[in-house]
Design a protein around this motif. Sequence first.
Motif, PDB file in Angstrom:
ATOM      1  N   SER A   1       2.954   1.186  12.132  1.00 17.77           N
ATOM      2  CA  SER A   1       3.153   2.634  12.137  1.00 17.77           C
ATOM      3  C   SER A   1       4.552   2.963  12.638  1.00 17.77           C
ATOM      4  O   SER A   1       4.823   2.896  13.845  1.00 17.77           O
TER       5      SER A   1
ATOM      6  N   ARG B   1       7.664   5.903  11.921  1.00 14.33           N
ATOM      7  CA  ARG B   1       8.127   7.118  11.258  1.00 14.33           C
ATOM      8  C   ARG B   1       9.449   7.558  11.881  1.00 14.33           C
ATOM      9  O   ARG B   1       9.569   7.617  13.104  1.00 14.33           O
TER      10      ARG B   1
ATOM     11  N   ASP C   1       7.695  12.890   4.620  1.00 13.61           N
ATOM     12  CA  ASP C   1       6.637  13.858   4.911  1.00 13.61           C
ATOM     13  C   ASP C   1       7.344  15.118   5.382  1.00 13.61           C
ATOM     14  O   ASP C   1       7.708  15.238   6.557  1.00 13.61           O
TER      15      ASP C   1
ATOM     16  N   THR D   1       9.172  13.854   8.977  1.00 13.67           N
ATOM     17  CA  THR D   1       9.363  12.427   9.210  1.00 13.67           C
ATOM     18  C   THR D   1       9.567  11.706   7.882  1.00 13.67           C
ATOM     19  O   THR D   1       9.235  12.228   6.810  1.00 13.67           O
TER      20      THR D   1
ATOM     21  N   ARG E   1       8.291   8.061   6.617  1.00 13.80           N
ATOM     22  CA  ARG E   1       7.466   6.898   6.952  1.00 13.80           C
ATOM     23  C   ARG E   1       8.083   5.654   6.309  1.00 13.80           C
ATOM     24  O   ARG E   1       8.375   5.641   5.113  1.00 13.80           O
TER      25      ARG E   1
END
Length: 309
Positions: free
Chosen positions: A216, A218, A259, A264, A266
């Motif tokens: 994960s 971002r 996004d 952000t 990703r």
Amino acid sequence: MCITTRRLTRFDAQARGDLDKTFKRMRDAFVAQGIPVVLGEYGLLGYDNGPGAVERGEMLKYFEALGHAARTNKVTTVLWDNGSFYDRGKLRWKDAGLYRQIKSSWTTRSATASSDSVFVPKSGPVKDRSLTLNLNGATFTALTQGTTKLVSGQDYTLSGSRLTLKAAALTRLVGDRSPGVNATLQAGFSRGVPWRIQVDTYDTPVQSDTTGTTASFRIPTQFRGDGLATMQATYADGGNAGPTSWTPYQQFNTAFAPDYAKKTIRVTPAFLNALKDNARVKLTFHFWSGATVTYHVTKSGSTVTGATS
């Protein structure tokens, strides 16, 4: 039968040339010999990967040119669709504008332009902005905003194929210059479908330092009215980074995805896990206004660090 072109963000002269040569080969090898040809699959790599993967204006230019090439070379085409184009449950096209473009190409050509967006900076004086029309045998008839017809010579000028939006008209269209699309215009022509032009206010996007993991990660990004076109990734020695070792350009929505609502970008596990450990990677983000932003990431085990410098 399937044809593809190199991966790129714009349907440029090289891509058009590749397309035309492919259809000419089909015509010369088969059609001219009395052998019917059905192009069993055509489409765009990346379209199935979700919104933003293919810029709309460039997509429309591609489908217009392909439809013309197929018709004039007498090749029957079959659109590849896994549900992105056509809603089989409701029996309707998901993008009516795209369908109009495809359908129009069966019988005639449509004019297009060098872009479907005009970008106006957030600050500083508003200046004239120009687009090059690809008339494709049509003639320009009008420039409108909704039901309002813009005035030739006052709001815009047309010199040959060069359409120029005047600074005074752009100042009116962008209003208080809120980031994003401020107005939508439509260029009309003597045949085919009209060409949509969006007037956007933008400022150079800004990113921030951050940390995350390979699962994960971002990058905080203030898009400021701009749209992300693509991302390059290279190591300090200039070598290509990521899963696509043959090119620095990475796949939209596979290696990275913006996004806009969450501000952000990703960066996916598939991309991060392909990086060398403890090697600094330069990411160059290209935006549709022409702006570029450089960012750096370093993977150390499962930890990822991102920095603007």
